[in-house]
Scaffold this active site. Sequence first.
Site, short mmCIF file in Angstrom:
data_model
loop_
_atom_site.label_atom_id
_atom_site.label_comp_id
_atom_site.label_asym_id
_atom_site.label_seq_id
_atom_site.Cartn_x
_atom_site.Cartn_y
_atom_site.Cartn_z
N GLY A 1 5.27 -3.96 14.34
CA GLY A 1 4.96 -5.40 14.27
C GLY A 1 5.50 -6.02 12.98
N ASP A 2 5.45 -5.29 11.88
CA ASP A 2 5.97 -5.81 10.61
C ASP A 2 7.50 -5.89 10.64
OD1 ASP A 2 3.39 -6.02 9.59
OD2 ASP A 2 3.44 -3.99 8.78
N THR A 33 3.63 -10.63 20.47
CA THR A 33 4.43 -9.41 20.65
C THR A 33 3.73 -8.51 21.66
OG1 THR A 33 3.37 -8.22 18.81
CG2 THR A 33 5.33 -9.54 18.29
N ALA A 37 12.88 0.14 15.18
CA ALA A 37 11.90 0.72 14.26
C ALA A 37 11.05 1.80 14.92
CB ALA A 37 11.01 -0.38 13.68
N GLY A 56 4.60 -5.03 22.53
CA GLY A 56 5.01 -3.63 22.49
C GLY A 56 6.35 -3.44 23.20
N ASN A 109 0.84 -1.21 0.00
CA ASN A 109 0.00 0.00 0.00
C ASN A 109 0.87 1.25 0.00
OD1 ASN A 109 -2.57 -1.21 0.26
ND2 ASN A 109 -2.35 -1.35 2.48
N ALA A 110 0.36 2.30 -0.64
CA ALA A 110 0.97 3.61 -0.44
C ALA A 110 0.29 4.22 0.80
CB ALA A 110 0.74 4.49 -1.66
N ASP A 111 1.09 4.61 1.78
CA ASP A 111 0.55 5.28 2.98
C ASP A 111 0.54 6.79 2.72
OD1 ASP A 111 0.35 2.87 4.25
OD2 ASP A 111 2.09 3.15 5.54
N GLU A 126 -3.92 -9.10 4.55
CA GLU A 126 -4.41 -7.94 3.80
C GLU A 126 -4.63 -8.27 2.32
OE1 GLU A 126 -2.94 -4.02 6.30
OE2 GLU A 126 -1.71 -4.66 4.61
#
Length: 301
Positions: free
Chosen positions: A249-250, A218, A280, A220, A11-13, A140
């Site tokens: 997460g990714d 996960t 990240a 955080g 996706n483009a964010d 997705e």
Amino acid sequence: MYDVLVVGSANADLTVRVERRPGAGETVLGTDLVETAGGKGANQAAAAARLGGRTALLARVGGDAFGELLLAAQREAGTDVAPVIVDAAARTGTAMIIVSPDGDNSIVVSPGANAALSPRDVAAAKDIIAASSVVSLQLEIPMESVRAAAATAEDACTRVVLNPSPAPEALAPELLASADPLVVNEHEARQLSGLTDGKPAEWAYALREKGARSVVVTLGGDGALVLDASGAQDVPGVRVKAVDTTGAGDAFTGALVTRLARGDALPDAARFAVRVGAAAVTRPGAQPSYPSLAELDELPE
Ligand code: ATP
């Protein structure tokens, strides 16, 4: 041929910051538009490639400028984009993100070309799946394509890592049974285990009971919990100044699959992935925030 093949979304964010979120029928002014590369599949591939994993991406983008942006970002990270299908008739998937001063995001996703990634596309990539050590999957793209990728990988004895995000109501039993590991955040762990309270280890055991071969939850800033044949283990978080957790997460999953492909045991791979996730969050954005191996050395122990 590859350590990791990611089958998933790109996706483009498109991000705009606003002083306050508009109500229904209202218009507010925001900052200049920022366009970055995103989508869970593309994020995981970029994270894996930047860490030196031999990585390929099977995804669909449109024949538009956003598709070009996404391909350029993957090439820059070091991903082999040969399997990416550029569909001239489709629009690239986009996520329209409005960020308010409290840091909360409102996001509208237009799946575009992602919705057309089909079981037939997966079948055409059968040889690449067989030639990869790990196939990394998220949700997705159409569910039947995720299931086809998992089944094809199983037939080829390629390890499947499944990150069931966005969280579904439930997962098909054979898809869950292919996950080694299932990688979930706290929300996904509760949703899929059916346990609204309890501790991460309880969620993980419940998910294994439901069929997952191994589980990573996960947590955080608190790191992660790992459950495999050797039992449950906590992997402590790394203390950093968090600037933006988008795509953390990714980053974690991209790092995890790289190490699993190289033969690490799950707890060792998770210790590495926790460091990558922490790195990240110290920089803004998803893919732009992902570290190289050299940058990881600068993190505190
Ligand atoms: P997101 O949806 O923001 O991409 P997530 O909910 O899927 O993330 P998290 O559990 O929040 O996943 O974070 C994944 C990993 O990123 C954690 O295991 C950890 O390594 C790292 N991480 C996230 N937040 C922090 C933080 N505040 N400090 C240090 N590390 C963090």
